[in-house]
Design a protein around this motif. Structure first.
Motif, short mmCIF file in Angstrom:
data_model
loop_
_atom_site.label_atom_id
_atom_site.label_comp_id
_atom_site.label_asym_id
_atom_site.label_seq_id
_atom_site.Cartn_x
_atom_site.Cartn_y
_atom_site.Cartn_z
N ASP A 1 44.56 -72.92 72.03
CA ASP A 1 45.41 -74.04 71.62
C ASP A 1 44.81 -75.37 72.06
O ASP A 1 44.76 -76.33 71.28
CB ASP A 1 46.81 -73.87 72.20
N GLN A 2 44.32 -75.43 73.28
CA GLN A 2 43.70 -76.67 73.78
C GLN A 2 42.42 -76.98 73.00
O GLN A 2 42.14 -78.15 72.72
CB GLN A 2 43.40 -76.55 75.27
N TYR B 1 46.06 -78.09 84.44
CA TYR B 1 47.41 -77.55 84.36
C TYR B 1 47.83 -76.89 85.67
O TYR B 1 48.99 -76.97 86.07
CB TYR B 1 47.55 -76.60 83.17
N GLN C 1 40.75 -77.85 81.45
CA GLN C 1 42.16 -77.71 81.10
C GLN C 1 42.92 -76.78 82.06
O GLN C 1 44.02 -77.10 82.47
CB GLN C 1 42.32 -77.21 79.66
N CYS D 1 46.40 -69.46 83.18
CA CYS D 1 45.52 -69.85 82.09
C CYS D 1 45.17 -68.61 81.27
O CYS D 1 44.57 -67.67 81.79
CB CYS D 1 44.25 -70.51 82.65
N LEU E 1 37.18 -78.81 77.82
CA LEU E 1 37.96 -77.59 77.63
C LEU E 1 38.05 -76.80 78.93
O LEU E 1 39.13 -76.33 79.31
CB LEU E 1 37.36 -76.73 76.52
N ARG F 1 43.48 -78.58 69.78
CA ARG F 1 43.91 -79.97 70.02
C ARG F 1 42.71 -80.88 70.23
O ARG F 1 42.68 -82.01 69.72
CB ARG F 1 44.81 -80.04 71.26
N LEU F 2 41.74 -80.42 71.00
CA LEU F 2 40.56 -81.23 71.30
C LEU F 2 39.75 -81.50 70.03
O LEU F 2 39.31 -82.63 69.80
CB LEU F 2 39.72 -80.52 72.36
N GLN G 1 46.17 -87.00 79.46
CA GLN G 1 45.49 -86.24 80.50
C GLN G 1 44.54 -87.15 81.28
O GLN G 1 43.78 -87.91 80.69
CB GLN G 1 44.68 -85.08 79.91
#
Length: 150
Positions: A39-40, A23, A19, A32, A16, A43-44, A86
């Motif tokens: 959100d990340q 990006y 991320q 960020c 995390l 998703r993770l 990723q």
């Protein structure tokens, strides 16, 4: 150096935290935000609950987190494929051949699922990543174009 499957209890925070850097490398104007990280994180957690559809592999240097690759199985009008979503290496591990190891882990995961196609997206300005992917046999199949409207 060792590549191993993602362990949520051990690796969640490192993946995390990577991320924002990931990006920023691809999108220089990226900011960020807490919402992005939330959100990340979602998703993770979802990916970790579906290990046959999502392969996340961590590169370790002893006990230190060096990077990871995240691959997902997807389907579109052309069929099923492995999407390498990723690829990330911490700064001290970049340009030393470790990206190739992460790509091999992603390819192995895709093959084990009986899938023969791998795809990925890369920002054109991320030349280190573009060169890695080209060395790994990837070629351009589509172009995304944009323009600024005033």
């Amino acid at each position: 150096m060792q590549i191993r499957p993602y362990r949520p209890q051990q690796d969640y925070r490192d993946v995390l935290n990577a991320q924002c850097d990931l990006y920023k490398i691809n999108f220089p104007k990226f900011v960020c935000t807490p919402a992005f990280l939330a959100d990340q994180a979602q998703r993770l957690r979802a990916a970790a609950r579906r290990p046959f559809e999502n392969g996340i592999f961590v590169l370790e240097d002893g006990l230190d987190f060096a990077g990871f690759v995240w691959v997902a199985l997807r389907m579109d009008l052309q069929g099923t494929y492995g999407s390498i979503d990723q690829v990330y290496l911490r700064e001290p591990y970049r340009r030393r051949g470790f990206g190739k190891l992460l790509m091999q882990a992603a390819h192995d995961f895709i093959r084990k699922q009986g899938i023969t196609t791998a795809r990925l997206y890369v920002t054109a300005d991320n030349t280190d990543a573009v060169h890695l992917y080209e060395r790994e046999g990837y070629h351009t199949t589509r172009l995304e174009m944009e323009r600024t409207l005033s």
